[in-house]
Design a protein around this motif. Structure first.
Motif, PDB file in Angstrom:
ATOM      1  N   SER A   1     -19.226  14.840  45.823  1.00  0.00           N
ATOM      2  CA  SER A   1     -18.695  15.182  47.145  1.00  0.00           C
ATOM      3  C   SER A   1     -18.150  16.598  47.113  1.00  0.00           C
ATOM      4  O   SER A   1     -17.995  17.191  46.045  1.00  0.00           O
ATOM      5  CB  SER A   1     -17.587  14.205  47.576  1.00  0.00           C
ATOM      6  OG  SER A   1     -16.451  14.341  46.749  1.00  0.00           O
ATOM      7  N   SER A   2     -17.882  17.124  48.287  1.00  0.00           N
ATOM      8  CA  SER A   2     -17.311  18.469  48.380  1.00  0.00           C
ATOM      9  C   SER A   2     -16.482  18.581  49.647  1.00  0.00           C
ATOM     10  O   SER A   2     -16.658  17.819  50.594  1.00  0.00           O
ATOM     11  CB  SER A   2     -18.411  19.535  48.378  1.00  0.00           C
ATOM     12  OG  SER A   2     -19.211  19.415  49.548  1.00  0.00           O
ATOM     13  N   THR A   3     -15.568  19.535  49.614  1.00  0.00           N
ATOM     14  CA  THR A   3     -14.804  19.911  50.801  1.00  0.00           C
ATOM     15  C   THR A   3     -14.882  21.435  50.933  1.00  0.00           C
ATOM     16  O   THR A   3     -14.415  22.128  50.037  1.00  0.00           O
ATOM     17  CB  THR A   3     -13.329  19.489  50.690  1.00  0.00           C
ATOM     18  OG1 THR A   3     -13.263  18.085  50.420  1.00  0.00           O
ATOM     19  CG2 THR A   3     -12.564  19.810  51.962  1.00  0.00           C
ATOM     20  N   PRO A   4     -15.538  21.940  51.964  1.00  0.00           N
ATOM     21  CA  PRO A   4     -16.204  21.231  53.060  1.00  0.00           C
ATOM     22  C   PRO A   4     -17.409  20.415  52.563  1.00  0.00           C
ATOM     23  O   PRO A   4     -18.067  20.792  51.592  1.00  0.00           O
ATOM     24  CB  PRO A   4     -16.664  22.367  53.986  1.00  0.00           C
ATOM     25  CG  PRO A   4     -15.900  23.569  53.574  1.00  0.00           C
ATOM     26  CD  PRO A   4     -15.613  23.408  52.124  1.00  0.00           C
ATOM     27  N   ALA A   5     -17.671  19.329  53.247  1.00  0.00           N
ATOM     28  CA  ALA A   5     -18.850  18.534  52.939  1.00  0.00           C
ATOM     29  C   ALA A   5     -20.105  19.243  53.439  1.00  0.00           C
ATOM     30  O   ALA A   5     -20.035  20.125  54.293  1.00  0.00           O
ATOM     31  CB  ALA A   5     -18.734  17.162  53.593  1.00  0.00           C
ATOM     32  N   ASP A   6     -21.238  18.847  52.878  1.00  0.00           N
ATOM     33  CA  ASP A   6     -22.509  19.391  53.361  1.00  0.00           C
ATOM     34  C   ASP A   6     -22.683  19.071  54.846  1.00  0.00           C
ATOM     35  O   ASP A   6     -22.413  17.941  55.282  1.00  0.00           O
ATOM     36  CB  ASP A   6     -23.658  18.789  52.554  1.00  0.00           C
ATOM     37  CG  ASP A   6     -25.007  19.340  52.967  1.00  0.00           C
ATOM     38  OD1 ASP A   6     -25.081  20.547  53.255  1.00  0.00           O
ATOM     39  OD2 ASP A   6     -25.977  18.554  52.991  1.00  0.00           O
ATOM     40  N   GLU A   7     -23.079  20.063  55.615  1.00  0.00           N
ATOM     41  CA  GLU A   7     -23.305  19.943  57.059  1.00  0.00           C
ATOM     42  C   GLU A   7     -22.011  19.806  57.861  1.00  0.00           C
ATOM     43  O   GLU A   7     -22.052  19.491  59.056  1.00  0.00           O
ATOM     44  CB  GLU A   7     -24.246  18.768  57.384  1.00  0.00           C
ATOM     45  CG  GLU A   7     -25.610  18.833  56.711  1.00  0.00           C
ATOM     46  CD  GLU A   7     -26.506  19.932  57.265  1.00  0.00           C
ATOM     47  OE1 GLU A   7     -26.155  20.526  58.300  1.00  0.00           O
ATOM     48  OE2 GLU A   7     -27.544  20.213  56.648  1.00  0.00           O
ATOM     49  N   ALA A   8     -20.864  20.037  57.222  1.00  0.00           N
ATOM     50  CA  ALA A   8     -19.597  19.926  57.941  1.00  0.00           C
ATOM     51  C   ALA A   8     -19.455  21.034  58.982  1.00  0.00           C
ATOM     52  O   ALA A   8     -19.997  22.134  58.833  1.00  0.00           O
ATOM     53  CB  ALA A   8     -18.435  19.983  56.961  1.00  0.00           C
ATOM     54  N   THR A   9     -18.719  20.729  60.038  1.00  0.00           N
ATOM     55  CA  THR A   9     -18.418  21.712  61.076  1.00  0.00           C
ATOM     56  C   THR A   9     -16.902  21.744  61.282  1.00  0.00           C
ATOM     57  O   THR A   9     -16.170  20.920  60.716  1.00  0.00           O
ATOM     58  CB  THR A   9     -19.106  21.364  62.402  1.00  0.00           C
ATOM     59  OG1 THR A   9     -18.670  20.071  62.824  1.00  0.00           O
ATOM     60  CG2 THR A   9     -20.621  21.373  62.245  1.00  0.00           C
ATOM     61  N   ASP A  10     -16.446  22.704  62.104  1.00  0.00           N
ATOM     62  CA  ASP A  10     -15.006  22.810  62.391  1.00  0.00           C
ATOM     63  C   ASP A  10     -14.185  23.098  61.138  1.00  0.00           C
ATOM     64  O   ASP A  10     -13.060  22.616  61.000  1.00  0.00           O
ATOM     65  CB  ASP A  10     -14.488  21.540  63.056  1.00  0.00           C
ATOM     66  CG  ASP A  10     -14.292  21.736  64.555  1.00  0.00           C
ATOM     67  OD1 ASP A  10     -14.474  22.863  65.040  1.00  0.00           O
ATOM     68  OD2 ASP A  10     -13.956  20.738  65.229  1.00  0.00           O
ATOM     69  N   ILE A  11     -14.726  23.859  60.216  1.00  0.00           N
ATOM     70  CA  ILE A  11     -14.017  24.186  58.989  1.00  0.00           C
ATOM     71  C   ILE A  11     -13.056  25.351  59.252  1.00  0.00           C
ATOM     72  O   ILE A  11     -13.419  26.338  59.877  1.00  0.00           O
ATOM     73  CB  ILE A  11     -15.011  24.542  57.863  1.00  0.00           C
ATOM     74  CG1 ILE A  11     -15.968  23.372  57.627  1.00  0.00           C
ATOM     75  CG2 ILE A  11     -14.282  24.931  56.588  1.00  0.00           C
ATOM     76  CD1 ILE A  11     -15.296  22.053  57.329  1.00  0.00           C
ATOM     77  N   ALA A  12     -11.838  25.237  58.742  1.00  0.00           N
ATOM     78  CA  ALA A  12     -10.836  26.280  58.946  1.00  0.00           C
ATOM     79  C   ALA A  12     -11.219  27.549  58.193  1.00  0.00           C
ATOM     80  O   ALA A  12     -11.821  27.498  57.114  1.00  0.00           O
ATOM     81  CB  ALA A  12      -9.471  25.792  58.476  1.00  0.00           C
ATOM     82  N   VAL A  13     -10.856  28.692  58.761  1.00  0.00           N
ATOM     83  CA  VAL A  13     -11.257  29.977  58.177  1.00  0.00           C
ATOM     84  C   VAL A  13     -10.619  30.222  56.816  1.00  0.00           C
ATOM     85  O   VAL A  13     -11.154  30.969  55.993  1.00  0.00           O
ATOM     86  CB  VAL A  13     -10.922  31.148  59.125  1.00  0.00           C
ATOM     87  CG1 VAL A  13     -11.755  31.061  60.401  1.00  0.00           C
ATOM     88  CG2 VAL A  13      -9.433  31.203  59.432  1.00  0.00           C
ATOM     89  N   ASP A  14      -9.456  29.602  56.551  1.00  0.00           N
ATOM     90  CA  ASP A  14      -8.763  29.848  55.283  1.00  0.00           C
ATOM     91  C   ASP A  14      -8.977  28.719  54.270  1.00  0.00           C
ATOM     92  O   ASP A  14      -8.198  28.563  53.326  1.00  0.00           O
ATOM     93  CB  ASP A  14      -7.270  30.058  55.525  1.00  0.00           C
ATOM     94  CG  ASP A  14      -6.615  28.853  56.184  1.00  0.00           C
ATOM     95  OD1 ASP A  14      -7.346  27.931  56.610  1.00  0.00           O
ATOM     96  OD2 ASP A  14      -5.366  28.842  56.268  1.00  0.00           O
ATOM     97  N   SER A  15     -10.017  27.942  54.457  1.00  0.00           N
ATOM     98  CA  SER A  15     -10.272  26.800  53.563  1.00  0.00           C
ATOM     99  C   SER A  15     -10.648  27.242  52.158  1.00  0.00           C
ATOM    100  O   SER A  15     -11.358  28.239  51.967  1.00  0.00           O
ATOM    101  CB  SER A  15     -11.406  25.932  54.112  1.00  0.00           C
ATOM    102  OG  SER A  15     -11.060  25.331  55.325  1.00  0.00           O
ATOM    103  N   ASP A  16     -10.181  26.483  51.155  1.00  0.00           N
ATOM    104  CA  ASP A  16     -10.745  26.549  49.821  1.00  0.00           C
ATOM    105  C   ASP A  16     -11.976  25.646  49.774  1.00  0.00           C
ATOM    106  O   ASP A  16     -12.182  24.819  50.667  1.00  0.00           O
ATOM    107  CB  ASP A  16      -9.732  26.069  48.771  1.00  0.00           C
ATOM    108  CG  ASP A  16      -8.629  27.088  48.524  1.00  0.00           C
ATOM    109  OD1 ASP A  16      -8.793  28.266  48.913  1.00  0.00           O
ATOM    110  OD2 ASP A  16      -7.600  26.698  47.939  1.00  0.00           O
TER     111      ASP A  16
END
Length: 201
Positions: A97-112
């Motif tokens: 698994s991953s964060t962001p996940a594959d095909e994820a949307t609405d990801i925050a600009v400051d995400s790790d």
């Protein structure tokens, strides 16, 4: 099996067990083609299938299985510890698994970026590339301070700059970036559809 003197195959079984639950993996007749070397000091046992990765086994041997030329019998093995061993780890770690996940949307600009593997991995060498289409946005050396979590199942990647709004990203990861404790390598990511996400927030 290496004996103190030449032995002949006689009769009986060699039984291979899985130590975790004492289940019988295989019972091998010593007179079968799976047991070779009669008349020598070395007996070779060939199980019918490969052993599982990173698994503890033990072997028991009937006391009637091997005699020397004078008819003296090898005592055999009837316990769980005299001949026990653990098979090598030959399975490569995988990304579960991953964060962001594959095909994820609405990801925050400051995400790790957090990668979760099927087993503990160590940081080795190579890069993690953050891409937009065919453009390299940042190439991160896995041995640098931006990549943490070596020796665990979770690797955290901290990009230098924030992501850009309304932009599609994907990751490329070298195949020598992460290994498990046995030296098996994570295959990496080489195509743009394996782990991609959209920053929209």
């Amino acid at each position: 099996l290496t004996f103190s003197e030449a032995v002949d195959v006689e009769s009986g079984n060699i039984i291979l067990y899985k130590a975790s639950d004492n289940s019988v993996i295989e019972t091998i007749d010593v007179t079968s083609e799976q047991v070779t070397g009669t008349g020598t000091t070395q007996i070779i046992i060939n199980p019918s299938s490969d052993l599982d990765s990173s698994t503890e086994y033990y072997v028991q041997i009937d006391a009637t299985a091997f005699d020397d030329a004078a008819g003296n019998s090898y005592a055999g093995i009837s316990d769980t510890t005299t001949l026990s061993f653990t098979s090598v780890d030959f399975v490569n770690p995988t990304l579960i698994s991953s964060t962001p996940a594959d095909e994820a949307t609405d990801i925050a600009v400051d995400s790790d970026i957090v990668l979760t593997f099927s087993e503990n991995v160590d940081i080795e060498s190579g890069t993690i590339d953050i891409m937009v289409d065919s453009n390299l946005i940042e190439s991160i050396d896995v041995t640098g301070a931006q990549v943490t979590g070596t020796g665990t199942t979770q690797i955290t990647i901290n990009p230098t700059a924030d992501f850009i709004n309304n932009t599609d990203y994907h990751l490329i990861i070298d195949g020598n970036a992460f290994d498990d404790a046995a030296g098996n390598s994570y295959a990496g990511i080489s195509i743009d559809t394996t782990l991609n996400f959209t920053v929209t927030s």
